[in-house]
Design a protein around this motif. Sequence first.
Motif, PDB file in Angstrom:
ATOM      1  N   ARG A  89      16.329  33.184 -12.535  1.00 10.94           N
ATOM      2  CA  ARG A  89      16.519  32.066 -13.464  1.00 10.94           C
ATOM      3  C   ARG A  89      15.212  31.345 -13.789  1.00 10.94           C
ATOM      4  O   ARG A  89      15.233  30.347 -14.495  1.00 10.94           O
ATOM      5  N   GLU A  90      14.114  31.840 -13.262  1.00 10.14           N
ATOM      6  CA  GLU A  90      12.804  31.209 -13.458  1.00 10.14           C
ATOM      7  C   GLU A  90      12.851  29.719 -13.146  1.00 10.14           C
ATOM      8  O   GLU A  90      12.432  28.865 -13.925  1.00 10.14           O
ATOM      9  N   LEU A  91      13.363  29.415 -11.971  1.00  6.38           N
ATOM     10  CA  LEU A  91      13.440  28.025 -11.542  1.00  6.38           C
ATOM     11  C   LEU A  91      12.096  27.564 -10.988  1.00  6.38           C
ATOM     12  O   LEU A  91      11.346  28.335 -10.411  1.00  6.38           O
ATOM     13  N   GLU A  92      11.813  26.297 -11.166  1.00  3.28           N
ATOM     14  CA  GLU A  92      10.634  25.683 -10.556  1.00  3.28           C
ATOM     15  C   GLU A  92      11.067  24.933  -9.302  1.00  3.28           C
ATOM     16  O   GLU A  92      12.041  24.179  -9.336  1.00  3.28           O
ATOM     17  N   ILE A  93      10.336  25.126  -8.212  1.00  2.20           N
ATOM     18  CA  ILE A  93      10.556  24.368  -6.984  1.00  2.20           C
ATOM     19  C   ILE A  93       9.308  23.535  -6.740  1.00  2.20           C
ATOM     20  O   ILE A  93       8.202  24.075  -6.582  1.00  2.20           O
ATOM     21  N   ILE A  94       9.483  22.221  -6.731  1.00  3.19           N
ATOM     22  CA  ILE A  94       8.347  21.300  -6.744  1.00  3.19           C
ATOM     23  C   ILE A  94       8.494  20.304  -5.598  1.00  3.19           C
ATOM     24  O   ILE A  94       9.544  19.691  -5.426  1.00  3.19           O
ATOM     25  N   GLY A  95       7.434  20.141  -4.822  1.00  3.09           N
ATOM     26  CA  GLY A  95       7.411  19.092  -3.818  1.00  3.09           C
ATOM     27  C   GLY A  95       6.942  17.787  -4.436  1.00  3.09           C
ATOM     28  O   GLY A  95       6.290  17.767  -5.476  1.00  3.09           O
ATOM     29  N   SER A  96       7.298  16.677  -3.788  1.00  4.02           N
ATOM     30  CA  SER A  96       6.828  15.375  -4.259  1.00  4.02           C
ATOM     31  C   SER A  96       6.579  14.496  -3.048  1.00  4.02           C
ATOM     32  O   SER A  96       7.459  14.345  -2.185  1.00  4.02           O
ATOM     33  N   HIS A  97       5.370  13.893  -2.991  1.00  3.91           N
ATOM     34  CA  HIS A  97       4.929  13.214  -1.768  1.00  3.91           C
ATOM     35  C   HIS A  97       4.286  11.884  -2.118  1.00  3.91           C
ATOM     36  O   HIS A  97       3.082  11.787  -2.301  1.00  3.91           O
ATOM     37  N   GLY A  98       5.103  10.848  -2.231  1.00  5.16           N
ATOM     38  CA  GLY A  98       4.562   9.519  -2.465  1.00  5.16           C
ATOM     39  C   GLY A  98       3.991   9.330  -3.856  1.00  5.16           C
ATOM     40  O   GLY A  98       4.285  10.072  -4.795  1.00  5.16           O
ATOM     41  N   LEU A  99       3.139   8.332  -3.989  1.00  7.61           N
ATOM     42  CA  LEU A  99       2.508   7.972  -5.256  1.00  7.61           C
ATOM     43  C   LEU A  99       1.119   7.445  -4.956  1.00  7.61           C
ATOM     44  O   LEU A  99       0.952   6.584  -4.085  1.00  7.61           O
ATOM     45  N   ALA A 100       0.122   7.956  -5.658  1.00  8.16           N
ATOM     46  CA  ALA A 100      -1.251   7.484  -5.457  1.00  8.16           C
ATOM     47  C   ALA A 100      -1.386   6.038  -5.912  1.00  8.16           C
ATOM     48  O   ALA A 100      -0.746   5.605  -6.880  1.00  8.16           O
TER      49      ALA A 100
ATOM     50  N   ALA B  68       0.860  -1.180   0.000  1.00  2.80           N
ATOM     51  CA  ALA B  68       0.000   0.000   0.000  1.00  2.80           C
ATOM     52  C   ALA B  68       0.894   1.227   0.000  1.00  2.80           C
ATOM     53  O   ALA B  68       2.005   1.190   0.547  1.00  2.80           O
ATOM     54  N   PRO B  69       0.451   2.336  -0.596  1.00  3.69           N
ATOM     55  CA  PRO B  69       1.241   3.563  -0.499  1.00  3.69           C
ATOM     56  C   PRO B  69       1.345   3.996   0.954  1.00  3.69           C
ATOM     57  O   PRO B  69       0.414   3.777   1.741  1.00  3.69           O
ATOM     58  N   PHE B  70       2.450   4.622   1.319  1.00  2.15           N
ATOM     59  CA  PHE B  70       2.540   5.087   2.706  1.00  2.15           C
ATOM     60  C   PHE B  70       1.511   6.176   2.993  1.00  2.15           C
ATOM     61  O   PHE B  70       1.109   6.378   4.134  1.00  2.15           O
ATOM     62  N   VAL B  71       1.054   6.884   1.949  1.00  3.14           N
ATOM     63  CA  VAL B  71      -0.069   7.800   2.084  1.00  3.14           C
ATOM     64  C   VAL B  71      -1.332   7.021   1.734  1.00  3.14           C
ATOM     65  O   VAL B  71      -1.606   6.751   0.569  1.00  3.14           O
ATOM     66  N   CYS B  72      -2.077   6.630   2.752  1.00  2.00           N
ATOM     67  CA  CYS B  72      -3.323   5.910   2.526  1.00  2.00           C
ATOM     68  C   CYS B  72      -4.459   6.924   2.420  1.00  2.00           C
ATOM     69  O   CYS B  72      -4.761   7.644   3.384  1.00  2.00           O
TER      70      CYS B  72
ATOM     71  N   ALA C 237       9.779  -6.054  -2.879  1.00  2.00           N
ATOM     72  CA  ALA C 237       8.517  -5.333  -3.039  1.00  2.00           C
ATOM     73  C   ALA C 237       8.260  -4.323  -1.938  1.00  2.00           C
ATOM     74  O   ALA C 237       7.486  -3.381  -2.124  1.00  2.00           O
ATOM     75  N   ALA C 238       8.893  -4.483  -0.765  1.00  3.04           N
ATOM     76  CA  ALA C 238       8.608  -3.599   0.366  1.00  3.04           C
ATOM     77  C   ALA C 238       8.819  -2.131   0.006  1.00  3.04           C
ATOM     78  O   ALA C 238       8.033  -1.265   0.395  1.00  3.04           O
ATOM     79  N   GLY C 239       9.861  -1.832  -0.766  1.00  4.55           N
ATOM     80  CA  GLY C 239      10.161  -0.451  -1.125  1.00  4.55           C
ATOM     81  C   GLY C 239       9.136   0.205  -2.019  1.00  4.55           C
ATOM     82  O   GLY C 239       9.136   1.436  -2.174  1.00  4.55           O
ATOM     83  N   LEU C 240       8.242  -0.599  -2.615  1.00 10.20           N
ATOM     84  CA  LEU C 240       7.203  -0.020  -3.468  1.00 10.20           C
ATOM     85  C   LEU C 240       6.196   0.793  -2.648  1.00 10.20           C
ATOM     86  O   LEU C 240       5.468   1.608  -3.193  1.00 10.20           O
ATOM     87  N   GLY C 241       6.167   0.560  -1.327  1.00  5.71           N
ATOM     88  CA  GLY C 241       5.254   1.325  -0.496  1.00  5.71           C
ATOM     89  C   GLY C 241       5.695   2.755  -0.282  1.00  5.71           C
ATOM     90  O   GLY C 241       4.867   3.631  -0.030  1.00  5.71           O
ATOM     91  N   CYS C 242       7.003   3.004  -0.384  1.00  9.24           N
ATOM     92  CA  CYS C 242       7.488   4.367  -0.153  1.00  9.24           C
ATOM     93  C   CYS C 242       8.603   4.740  -1.115  1.00  9.24           C
ATOM     94  O   CYS C 242       8.395   5.475  -2.055  1.00  9.24           O
ATOM     95  N   ARG C 243       9.812   4.224  -0.874  1.00 10.46           N
ATOM     96  CA  ARG C 243      10.974   4.781  -1.559  1.00 10.46           C
ATOM     97  C   ARG C 243      10.903   4.704  -3.073  1.00 10.46           C
ATOM     98  O   ARG C 243      11.125   5.703  -3.772  1.00 10.46           O
ATOM     99  N   VAL C 244      10.591   3.541  -3.604  1.00  8.65           N
ATOM    100  CA  VAL C 244      10.560   3.396  -5.064  1.00  8.65           C
ATOM    101  C   VAL C 244       9.398   4.186  -5.648  1.00  8.65           C
ATOM    102  O   VAL C 244       9.545   4.874  -6.665  1.00  8.65           O
ATOM    103  N   ALA C 245       8.244   4.116  -4.989  1.00 11.80           N
ATOM    104  CA  ALA C 245       7.073   4.849  -5.476  1.00 11.80           C
ATOM    105  C   ALA C 245       7.279   6.355  -5.380  1.00 11.80           C
ATOM    106  O   ALA C 245       6.925   7.112  -6.295  1.00 11.80           O
ATOM    107  N   THR C 246       7.854   6.808  -4.278  1.00  8.51           N
ATOM    108  CA  THR C 246       8.135   8.238  -4.111  1.00  8.51           C
ATOM    109  C   THR C 246       9.082   8.725  -5.191  1.00  8.51           C
ATOM    110  O   THR C 246       8.878   9.787  -5.798  1.00  8.51           O
ATOM    111  N   ALA C 247      10.128   7.948  -5.444  1.00  2.99           N
ATOM    112  CA  ALA C 247      11.081   8.316  -6.485  1.00  2.99           C
ATOM    113  C   ALA C 247      10.421   8.322  -7.866  1.00  2.99           C
ATOM    114  O   ALA C 247      10.736   9.169  -8.713  1.00  2.99           O
TER     115      ALA C 247
END
Length: 342
Positions: free
Chosen positions: A280-291, A82-86, A141-151
């Motif tokens: 420099r018109e940079l974009e700053i983007i957050g990223s939080h898990g994967l639905a 399951a995603p770490f964000v349920c 498969a354990a990393g699919l819940g957070c690290r791999v999915a987040t990346a």
Amino acid sequence: MRAVVYDGFGSAPSVREVPEPTCPPGGALIRVEATGLCRSDWHGWRGHDPDIALPHVPGHEFAGRVAAVDAPGWPVGERVTAPFVCACGECPTCRRGDAQVCERQSQPGFTHWGSFADYVAIEHAAVNLIRLPEALPSVAAAGLGCRVATAYRAVRAQGRAGPGTTLAVHGCGGVGLAAIQIAVAAGATVIGVDVSEPALVLAEDAGAQHVIDARTGDAAAQIVALTGGGADVSIDALGRATTYAASLACLRRRGRHVQVGLLAGADAATPLDGARVIARELEIIGSHGLAAGDYPALLADVIAGRIAPDRLVCRVIGLDEAPDALVAMDGPSGPGVTVITP
């Protein structure tokens, strides 16, 4: 059940017998087969997360089998993560398709007891459980819940990395190594940055075409020189003031910085280089898990071998070793990913 428990932030965790969680209404109870030891677990143990109530069982990325369920279509015995964000599946944000930032989210290991245990409870099973292929071992498969999915979301959706782009990854731990694999699979040229020689070796193994030891000098300046102007995308996968600053500084004009590592504790007040961002018109983007709804593309890449989460795992330990491993994250972490098998 047996679980890793701590009674105070920063106090010594221990393995003890505790009551087994119950299956939530509409949720599921999962028998844990493997669970990752993540820096977010360390942040929680150190008191950097206001949602944690004591005593507490950490752990938020796992693979296991359904032991009890109150949702149709999920038989007992099904292999899942399951995603770490349920997500709740019902709030306006979920209805817009952004379940990874659900307004009423729960997080195992943070909002309630987690997966450093024999069992973990998951709410809203119908919108959060993800079937795992039987051919994919639970340790991988354990990393699919957070690290791999987040990346995956950080690289593909938020960073928009692909053919013709150069991506820098600052911090080659679990998230960083996964980001390298994913970016290489997407066709990007990847630069891995770390202060650990073993981590840089793993970065090259993950496919990074270039690696930079940040101890040898200004990493951002080296990236700018290497790329002839700066990276198109840069990810802070660690969450330190130094890696955040280097990630911004290494970008070309109109480049994209993606923040994945938690800026917590002393790093929470890290200042923004606003003048550089504007000029420099940079974009700053957050990223939080994967639905959960976005997992099919990730699983397709894993099944096809384009992403290999098993190659990120450098250490497998039992539950009795987990308390010391969590405490040891106060210092430099070992390379790669550590997975616990209860």
